[in-house]
Write a protein that holds these residues in place. Structure first.
Motif, mmCIF file in Angstrom:
data_model
loop_
_atom_site.group_PDB
_atom_site.id
_atom_site.type_symbol
_atom_site.label_atom_id
_atom_site.label_comp_id
_atom_site.label_asym_id
_atom_site.label_seq_id
_atom_site.Cartn_x
_atom_site.Cartn_y
_atom_site.Cartn_z
ATOM 1 N N VAL A 1 3.987 -18.578 91.649
ATOM 2 C CA VAL A 1 3.018 -18.799 92.721
ATOM 3 C C VAL A 1 3.742 -19.250 93.991
ATOM 4 O O VAL A 1 4.697 -20.033 93.941
ATOM 5 C CB VAL A 1 1.954 -19.835 92.306
ATOM 6 C CG1 VAL A 1 2.576 -21.211 92.075
ATOM 7 C CG2 VAL A 1 0.845 -19.914 93.367
ATOM 8 N N GLU B 1 2.813 -20.657 97.929
ATOM 9 C CA GLU B 1 1.771 -21.103 98.857
ATOM 10 C C GLU B 1 2.131 -20.633 100.266
ATOM 11 O O GLU B 1 3.233 -20.877 100.757
ATOM 12 C CB GLU B 1 1.625 -22.624 98.829
ATOM 13 C CG GLU B 1 0.496 -23.115 99.729
ATOM 14 C CD GLU B 1 0.284 -24.621 99.641
ATOM 15 O OE1 GLU B 1 -0.672 -25.112 100.260
ATOM 16 O OE2 GLU B 1 1.094 -25.292 98.956
ATOM 17 N N ILE C 1 1.106 -20.763 104.267
ATOM 18 C CA ILE C 1 0.354 -21.464 105.312
ATOM 19 C C ILE C 1 0.085 -20.522 106.479
ATOM 20 O O ILE C 1 -1.025 -20.437 106.998
ATOM 21 C CB ILE C 1 1.129 -22.705 105.795
ATOM 22 C CG1 ILE C 1 1.485 -23.607 104.597
ATOM 23 C CG2 ILE C 1 0.311 -23.459 106.832
ATOM 24 C CD1 ILE C 1 0.294 -24.136 103.847
ATOM 25 N N HIS D 1 -3.682 -12.524 95.305
ATOM 26 C CA HIS D 1 -3.959 -13.591 96.272
ATOM 27 C C HIS D 1 -5.152 -14.401 95.787
ATOM 28 O O HIS D 1 -6.120 -13.855 95.235
ATOM 29 C CB HIS D 1 -4.276 -13.007 97.651
ATOM 30 C CG HIS D 1 -4.780 -14.041 98.622
ATOM 31 N ND1 HIS D 1 -6.128 -14.243 98.883
ATOM 32 C CD2 HIS D 1 -4.105 -14.946 99.372
ATOM 33 C CE1 HIS D 1 -6.257 -15.216 99.754
ATOM 34 N NE2 HIS D 1 -5.045 -15.656 100.079
ATOM 35 N N LYS E 1 -7.542 -18.038 96.984
ATOM 36 C CA LYS E 1 -7.771 -19.097 97.968
ATOM 37 C C LYS E 1 -7.512 -20.475 97.382
ATOM 38 O O LYS E 1 -7.208 -21.424 98.109
ATOM 39 C CB LYS E 1 -9.216 -19.013 98.492
ATOM 40 C CG LYS E 1 -9.488 -17.756 99.308
ATOM 41 C CD LYS E 1 -10.916 -17.753 99.829
ATOM 42 C CE LYS E 1 -11.178 -16.497 100.657
ATOM 43 N NZ LYS E 1 -12.578 -16.454 101.164
ATOM 44 N N ARG E 2 -7.630 -20.598 96.073
ATOM 45 C CA ARG E 2 -7.380 -21.896 95.429
ATOM 46 C C ARG E 2 -6.133 -21.822 94.568
ATOM 47 O O ARG E 2 -5.758 -20.767 94.067
ATOM 48 C CB ARG E 2 -8.583 -22.347 94.595
ATOM 49 C CG ARG E 2 -9.006 -21.361 93.524
ATOM 50 C CD ARG E 2 -10.129 -21.954 92.693
ATOM 51 N NE ARG E 2 -10.696 -20.997 91.771
ATOM 52 C CZ ARG E 2 -11.139 -21.321 90.573
ATOM 53 N NH1 ARG E 2 -11.047 -22.572 90.150
ATOM 54 N NH2 ARG E 2 -11.668 -20.399 89.793
ATOM 55 N N ALA E 3 -5.513 -22.969 94.404
ATOM 56 C CA ALA E 3 -4.232 -23.021 93.698
ATOM 57 C C ALA E 3 -4.435 -22.884 92.196
ATOM 58 O O ALA E 3 -5.331 -23.525 91.628
ATOM 59 C CB ALA E 3 -3.530 -24.345 93.991
ATOM 60 N N GLY F 1 -3.135 -19.089 101.808
ATOM 61 C CA GLY F 1 -3.572 -19.315 100.432
ATOM 62 C C GLY F 1 -2.414 -19.227 99.464
ATOM 63 O O GLY F 1 -1.272 -19.543 99.810
ATOM 64 N N PHE F 2 -2.714 -18.761 98.268
ATOM 65 C CA PHE F 2 -1.720 -18.744 97.202
ATOM 66 C C PHE F 2 -1.514 -17.298 96.724
ATOM 67 O O PHE F 2 -2.478 -16.604 96.372
ATOM 68 C CB PHE F 2 -2.173 -19.632 96.041
ATOM 69 C CG PHE F 2 -2.355 -21.070 96.445
ATOM 70 C CD1 PHE F 2 -1.303 -21.964 96.358
ATOM 71 C CD2 PHE F 2 -3.575 -21.510 96.949
ATOM 72 C CE1 PHE F 2 -1.461 -23.291 96.749
ATOM 73 C CE2 PHE F 2 -3.736 -22.833 97.346
ATOM 74 C CZ PHE F 2 -2.680 -23.718 97.252
ATOM 75 N N TYR F 3 -0.264 -16.877 96.730
ATOM 76 C CA TYR F 3 0.093 -15.528 96.285
ATOM 77 C C TYR F 3 0.823 -15.637 94.951
ATOM 78 O O TYR F 3 1.727 -16.463 94.801
ATOM 79 C CB TYR F 3 0.953 -14.821 97.322
ATOM 80 C CG TYR F 3 0.158 -14.391 98.537
ATOM 81 C CD1 TYR F 3 -0.288 -13.084 98.674
ATOM 82 C CD2 TYR F 3 -0.168 -15.310 99.535
ATOM 83 C CE1 TYR F 3 -1.033 -12.688 99.784
ATOM 84 C CE2 TYR F 3 -0.910 -14.927 100.645
ATOM 85 C CZ TYR F 3 -1.335 -13.615 100.763
ATOM 86 O OH TYR F 3 -2.069 -13.230 101.856
#
Length: 691
Positions: A515, A517, A519, A542, A544-546, A608-610
């Motif tokens: 993962v 993050e 910005i 992708h 939106k939440r971790a 978000g988180f990729y």
């Protein structure tokens, strides 16, 4: 720009190339099919059939069933317009390959005493027995060669005209009573009408005949040595596979051949060990070892080995005075891995010297000779950690530098040598053992000894020669330089963990996930990974939440991150998540086969988180399973065929650092630009991947 001769003088010079031309060895013969001339004499047209001995591999000629290639050529001299046009196309294999070439000589528009020469060609390969890439390279080479020769040849015949006293040819002027420029035909023999090819004519890049052309006979003889048709075919096929799977990272032909020879030209076996070696080199940055590795001073003082001229065959000569080496002291002072690094640097230097000697001696030199002097060898050399280090070095060298040892001369072998040989010989490849020549005592000085392999002038002084040898004499390593076991362990770990790559295991039902993050929505995610074992499918998601960190499973008393001997396995996407709701796919899935190397990048559109995911590739029709994730992993561990391994590196580049290249990455949609057949040619993909 060519010498200022009238157009018909150039035509006279050009015509002297026929029916054969000693300046073009591949041009075997030609015959005139039809010759025409206008009634006023202003236009002269000649049609020929040319016979060429194309410089192609013997195997390719055998498969194609031809020894020569025939081309049709039409030459048109227009004395009124002061132009000479040459058009040619192939007759041989015209249903498989279409080659169309145009050449023109014309008066310079700004200076009528100058001549302009233009040349262009198009190549369309429809099919050629599975050798399309090979034929393309051959055609490119032949064309590049003709570009280079074209101006030289016309200049040669113009100079020949001068030597014959023809220094001026007056311009053509129409006769006062000449009829209109209708054309009369002087048939030589019946000929079919020339094909009118509706092909775009694009200029080819002016290439020179370098080793990068790879497949011509001169190159093979000069750099690779004699190859049978089967061996040549194996080289072509394996290199083609590497070009498709390791784009931009292709080793030289000499290196590929070493692995083929090590496996008796068994394609699958050679491919397997070569891919493993390429991954190993990449992981440990071995390609940069000579620039980055600094030999510790203790090695410079006490390691009794070094390069010393070359043998009678031009092979680089390495001398190792093993009997004078304090192996225990070096291991205690440096550690096993530092010694291994030093030996690897010696092998890398050997490869470099082979290339240099190939250029110096003008023949293929792909291996070196090693001379090992065992005078002084005794039981202290059989110290167990020292032997363990030696076996480790042999293992790594055998796996990654096959067929680099041309000959091993073992001199002054003492009585204890059979003991050492019994310990190490099982770890040495059988083909390598055949290259060992062992001499006891002073037997090396007689017939069949050292002088058969090394010139007298370079025999080292300590072996009775007159050449001073700079190899250190060795001696005992001072115990003050010894390091503690903890220090050596930390040193060994740091040497091989100083790499940007990580390893991970991928199991059936248990993907590996990373993962990142993000910005800044305009950042760039880059990745580089090798598939070391098995086949995997690569995804980029992708969210939106971790994703939650690996949870501790009460059943097994450990986190769901599974550690295995082949690397770590980390799963981050919760099984309760729904694709399209909790997370979304931002890159099309990419199936990667074992041995492939993949690089790519993605411009992020949202913060978000990729999540980068490597999933076990399940063949179509395979039964799926609904076991809990940990149970599925543990079940997968029972079946070796359900385990894959990847080595990967990923990095996030901020938009401010990538601004200059951002335009080339932006796209209205995602897709693998170089791998996906569905990628549109009218838009640039945000993912650039080469395998």
């Amino acid at each position: 720009v060519i010498k200022h001769y009238e157009s018909n003088a150039r035509f006279i010079a050009y015509e002297r190339r026929f029916p054969t031309c000693h300046l073009i060895p591949m041009f075997v013969d030609s015959e005139v099919l039809e010759e025409t001339e206008s009634e006023d004499g202003s236009v002269h047209n000649v049609q020929r059939r040319c016979k060429l001995d194309v410089d192609a591999p013997r195997l390719l000629k055998r498969i194609a069933g031809v020894d020569y290639v025939y081309f049709s050529q039409e030459n048109t001299l227009n004395k009124r317009e002061r132009t000479l046009h040459i058009e040619s196309h192939n007759e041989t294999f015209s249903n498989r390959v279409i080659i169309h070439e145009l050449c023109s000589y014309s008066a310079h528009p700004e200076n009528e005493d100058w001549t302009c020469f233009e040349q262009s060609a198009s190549l369309d390969i429809k099919s050629f027995f599975g050798f399309e890439s090979t034929v393309e390279k051959i055609a490119m080479k032949q064309y590049a060669s003709s570009i280079k020769k074209g101006k030289e040849i016309i200049e040669f015949y113009l100079n020949q005209l001068e030597e014959e006293g023809i220094s001026h040819v007056p311009r053509w002027t129409p006769s006062l009573d000449a009829p209109s420029s209708s054309v009369t035909t002087k048939p030589v023999c019946a000929t079919p009408k020339l094909l009118q090819l509706e092909l775009p004519v694009t200029p080819m890049e002016n290439q020179t005949g370098t080793p990068d052309d790879k497949l011509d006979a001169d190159y093979i003889k000069r750099y690779l040595g004699d190859l049978t048709p089967l061996q040549e075919s194996c080289l072509i096929r394996l290199r083609q596979w590497l070009q498709e799977s390791h784009k931009g990272k292709i080793p030289k032909d000499e290196h590929i051949l070493r692995f083929l020879r090590a496996r008796d030209f068994n394609m699958e076996k050679a491919r397997e060990i070569l891919c493993q070696s390429l991954t190993w080199r990449k992981q440990h940055q071995v390609d940069y070892l000579l620039e980055t590795w600094t030999s510790p001073q203790v090695l410079s003082d006490y390691y009794t080995g070094g390069w010393h001229h070359h043998d009678k065959e031009g092979r680089p000569l390495y001398i190792l005075r093993l009997g004078q080496m304090d192996t225990k002291g070096l291991v205690r002072a440096l550690g096993e891995e530092s010694l291994l690094r030093h030996v690897l640097s010696i092998n890398e230097e050997g490869l470099r010297r082979c290339e240099e000697n190939t250029k110096v001696f003008g023949r293929p030199i792909s291996c070196w000779t090693c001379l090992v002097d065992l005078e002084g060898l005794n039981m202290r050399h059989l110290w167990r950690p020292g032997v363990k280090a030696l076996l480790r070095i042999i293992e790594v060298v055998e796996a990654n530098y096959p067929e680099t040892l041309g000959r091993l001369l073992i001199l002054r072998a003492p009585r204890v040598f059979p003991v050492l040989w019994t310990l190490v010989s099982p770890f040495i490849d059988e083909n390598t053992r055949k290259k060992f020549l062992i001499y006891a005592g002073n037997d090396y000085q007689g017939p069949g000894g050292l002088l058969d392999y090394i010139d007298k002038e370079v025999i080292p002084d300590f072996l009775g020669g007159e050449c001073m040898c700079e190899v250190p004499e060795g001696g005992l390593v001072p115990k003050s330089l010894y390091r503690t076991a903890e220090e050596l362990e930390n040193e060994d770990i740091s040497l091989w963990t100083e790499t940007i790559y990580q390893s991970a295991s991928v199991f059936k039902g248990a993907p590996h996930e990373v993962v990142l993050e993000i910005i800044d929505a305009a950042s760039v995610i880059t990745w580089d990974f090798d598939v070391c074992k098995g086949d995997v499918v690569f995804h980029l998601y992708h969210s939106k939440r971790a994703p939650q960190p690996p949870r501790k499973d009460p059943l097994v008393g450990q986190h769901s991150s599974i550690t295995t001997p082949g690397g770590n396995n980390v799963q981050l996407i919760d099984k309760s998540w729904t694709l399209g709701l909790d997370y979304s796919m931002v890159e099309s899935p990419l199936t990667c086969k074992e041995g492939e190397s993949v690089q790519g990048s993605h411009v992020t559109r949202w913060p978000g988180f990729y999540i980068l995911q490597w999933r076990f590739h399940t063949m179509p029709g395979s039964a799926s399973t609904n076991l809990p994730r940990v149970d599925d992993v543990l079940a997968s561990l029972q079946v070796s065929s359900h385990k894959c391994k990847v080595m990967y590196y990923t990095e996030v580049i901020g938009s401010e650092d990538f601004r200059g290249s951002m335009t080339s990455l932006e796209s209205s949609h995602s897709g693998f630009s170089q791998l996906s057949h569905a990628t549109s040619n009218h838009s640039q993909s945000s993912s650039m991947i080469s395998r």
